[in-house]
Scaffold this active site. Structure first.
Site, mmCIF file in Angstrom:
data_model
loop_
_atom_site.group_PDB
_atom_site.id
_atom_site.type_symbol
_atom_site.label_atom_id
_atom_site.label_comp_id
_atom_site.label_asym_id
_atom_site.label_seq_id
_atom_site.Cartn_x
_atom_site.Cartn_y
_atom_site.Cartn_z
ATOM 1 C CG ASP A 256 -2.361 -0.318 0.838
ATOM 2 O OD1 ASP A 256 -2.816 0.181 -0.199
ATOM 3 O OD2 ASP A 256 -3.014 -1.070 1.572
ATOM 4 C CG HIS B 15 -8.208 0.982 -5.821
ATOM 5 N ND1 HIS B 15 -7.346 1.218 -4.781
ATOM 6 C CD2 HIS B 15 -9.266 1.816 -5.638
ATOM 7 C CE1 HIS B 15 -7.857 2.158 -3.998
ATOM 8 N NE2 HIS B 15 -9.016 2.529 -4.492
ATOM 9 C CD GLU C 182 -4.861 -1.404 -6.162
ATOM 10 O OE1 GLU C 182 -5.637 -1.831 -5.289
ATOM 11 O OE2 GLU C 182 -4.322 -0.288 -6.102
ATOM 12 C CG HIS D 130 -6.105 1.265 1.847
ATOM 13 N ND1 HIS D 130 -6.167 0.952 0.510
ATOM 14 C CD2 HIS D 130 -7.347 1.727 2.177
ATOM 15 C CE1 HIS D 130 -7.384 1.204 0.060
ATOM 16 N NE2 HIS D 130 -8.111 1.671 1.039
ATOM 17 C CD GLU E 177 -4.073 2.102 -3.190
ATOM 18 O OE1 GLU E 177 -4.316 1.363 -2.231
ATOM 19 O OE2 GLU E 177 -4.459 1.851 -4.345
ATOM 20 C CE1 TYR F 33 -4.081 -3.992 6.239
ATOM 21 C CE2 TYR F 33 -2.912 -2.634 4.652
ATOM 22 C CZ TYR F 33 -3.869 -3.582 4.941
ATOM 23 O OH TYR F 33 -4.616 -4.121 3.932
ATOM 24 C CD GLU G 128 -6.448 -1.832 -1.996
ATOM 25 O OE1 GLU G 128 -6.562 -1.139 -3.010
ATOM 26 O OE2 GLU G 128 -5.675 -1.544 -1.065
HETATM 27 FE FE FE2 Z 1 -4.716 0.117 -0.836
HETATM 28 FE FE FE2 Z 2 -5.566 0.087 -4.246
#
Ligand code: FE2
Ligand code: FE2
Length: 369
Positions: free
Chosen positions: A82, A236, A199, A119, A115, A123, A233
Site C-alpha cells: 500500500d 482499484h 491490487e 490503508h 492507499e 495497518y 482494492e
Molecule cells: Fe490500498
Molecule cells: Fe488500491
C-alpha cells in the site's frame, strides 16, 4: 549562467512545449465508466479511525505467539504494498494519461490517496493497538530484510519507475530520435499490469489470514478494516484493468502476442516470490498449502481484470475465507454503497473491566482444527 540553469530555462521557454491549459469539465463525461468509478470511490470513503480496534484486544492478547507473528507479518506485507502503491503506483499511472483526461486522473489520484493515507495508516493502527513499539520496530525491520518481499517490491516498483522515466521523456524529450510513442505505451501497459497484479492479486492474497479469523468471528474489528480496504482494492483493480485493456487494444497483433507472453512471464516471476513469502509466514501456522490455493485463485482474478484468460486450474478455496469475501456486509458487486456492517466509531472511556479476559472462551487458531 551555469549549464544547469540554461537547461532549465530552455525547458520552460521552449515554444514546442507550450500547451494550452484547460479545466476539468465534469459536465462532459470522458467515457462511459469513469464517472461511475468516481461516484463509487467517493461513496466508499472512510477514515482509519472510524473503526475502533480496542474490542479485538481480548482475543489478540491470548493468541499464541506464532499466530500473532504470522498475522502481523502478513499485515506488514500489505503495508509495504500500500505504501508504494500510494507513493508512486497510482500517481505515475495518473501522470501517464494524456493531459485531457482530467476525470480519469482525478479518480486515480483519489485511489492513490487512499492507499497510503488510509490503508497503510490502518495497518499501522492495528499494529499500534496490538503490539509494543519494540515489536512494531522489529516487524518493519523484518520486512526491510525479507528477500522475497523486497524482490516483489523491486519488480512492481521497477515498472512504475520505468513509466516515470517515460513520462519525463514524453514531456521533455519526445523529439529525441530515441523516443518512440509505442515504447511509451508499452511502459504504460506494463505499469498498469503491475498495478492490477498488486491490487487484485497480491493484496487479495494478503486478505486470507484476516478473513480466516473474521470468518470465525475473531478479531472482528481488524476484519472490518480489512473489509473496507478489500472493497477499495476491488474497484482499484477493476478500474486500472479497464484502462490497461484500452492501451492493449491499440497494439498490433504481433505486439499483443509478445506482451501476452510477458504478462505470463511476469506472473510466474511474482508467483515464485509469493510462494516463498507465503511459506516464510504461514509454515509456522501450517496454512501455507491453503494460502497458496488462494494466491492462485487471485492470480486468475487479476488476469480476468486485465482481459486475459485464467492461468491456473480452478481449485476449491477455503470456504471460511470465501465466506469472508462474500458476506452481505460487504459490497463485492463493486457499485453499491457502504457495507451494512460498517458503522462509524462510537468511542467510550476504557474501564478496568475491559482488561479482564476470559481465557476459556478463546479458541486457538492455526492449521490444527
Ligand atoms: Fe490500498
Ligand atoms: Fe488500491
Amino acid at each position: 549562467m551555469d549549464k544547469k540553469a540554461t537547461k532549465q530555462s530552455k525547458i520552460k521557454l521552449d515554444p514546442i512545449k507550450r500547451v494550452k491549459y484547460e479545466g476539468a469539465n465534469w459536465n462532459e463525461p470522458e467515457d462511459d465508466y469513469t464517472q461511475h468509478f468516481y461516484e463509487q470511490n467517493l461513496s466508499q470513503f472512510w477514515r482509519p479511525e472510524d473503526v475502533s480496534l480496542q474490542p479485538d484486544l481480548n482475543v489478540w492478547s491470548v493468541l499464541p505467539e506464532n499466530i500473532q507473528d504470522a498475522y502481523a507479518k502478513n499485515l506488514l506485507v500489505l503495508t509495504f504494498l500500500d505504501t508504494h502503491q500510494g507513493d508512486i503506483g497510482m500517481p505515475v499511472v495518473s501522470r501517464s494519461l494524456d493531459d485531457h483526461f482530467h476525470q480519469r486522473k482525478a479518480v486515480l489520484n483519489f485511489m492513490g490517496a487512499m492507499e497510503n493515507a488510509v490503508h497503510a495508516k490502518s495497518y499501522s493502527n492495528i499494529f499500534m493497538t496490538y503490539m509494543s513499539n519494540q515489536k512494531i520496530d522489529e516487524l518493519f525491520h523484518w520486512g526491510e530484510k525479507h528477500t522475497n518481499l523486497q524482490n516483489i517490491m523491486s519488480l512492481i516498483v521497477g515498472y512504475y519507475k520505468e513509466l516515470d522515466r517515460y513520462n519525463y521523456l514524453k514531456q521533455f524529450e519526445s523529439n529525441d530520435p530515441g523516443y518512440s510513442e509505442t515504447d511509451f505505451n508499452i511502459a504504460q501497459f506494463k505499469a498498469m499490469v503491475a498495478s492490477v497484479y498488486l491490487e487484485t492479486w497480491l493484496f487479495y492474497s494478503g486478505f486470507y489470514y484476516p478473513l480466516f479469523f473474521y470468518g470465525q468471528g475473531k478479531l472482528m474489528q481488524a476484519g472490518e478494516i480489512i473489509n473496507l480496504i478489500l472493497r477499495d482494492e476491488s474497484i482499484h483493480g477493476l478500474y486500472v484493468g479497464r484502462l490497461a485493456q484500452e492501451v492493449f487494444e491499440t497494439f498490433s497483433n504481433e505486439l499483443q502476442e509478445q506482451l501476452t507472453q510477458w504478462v505470463h512471464d511476469f506472473l510466474l516471476e511474482l508467483y515464485h516470490e509469493q510462494n516463498e513469502l507465503v511459506e516464510s509466514i504461514y509454515d509456522a501456522v501450517e496454512l501455507s498449502h491453503d494460502v497458496k490455493i488462494f494466491v492462485r485463485y487471485n492470480a486468475n482474478k487479476a488476469l480476468m481484470n486485465l482481459g486475459f484468460d485464467p492461468y491456473f486450474e480452478p481449485e476449491d478455496v477455503n470456504p471460511v475465507v470465501l465466506n469472508g469475501l462474500n458476506t452481505e456486509t460487504k459490497t463485492m458487486d463493486n457499485f453499491s454503497m457502504k457495507g451494512n456492517g460498517y458503522q462509524k466509531m462510537k468511542s467510550e472511556m476504557l474501564k478496568d473491566s475491559d482488561f479482564v479476559f476470559d481465557r476459556e472462551k478463546i479458541i486457538t487458531f492455526g492449521g490444527k482444527k
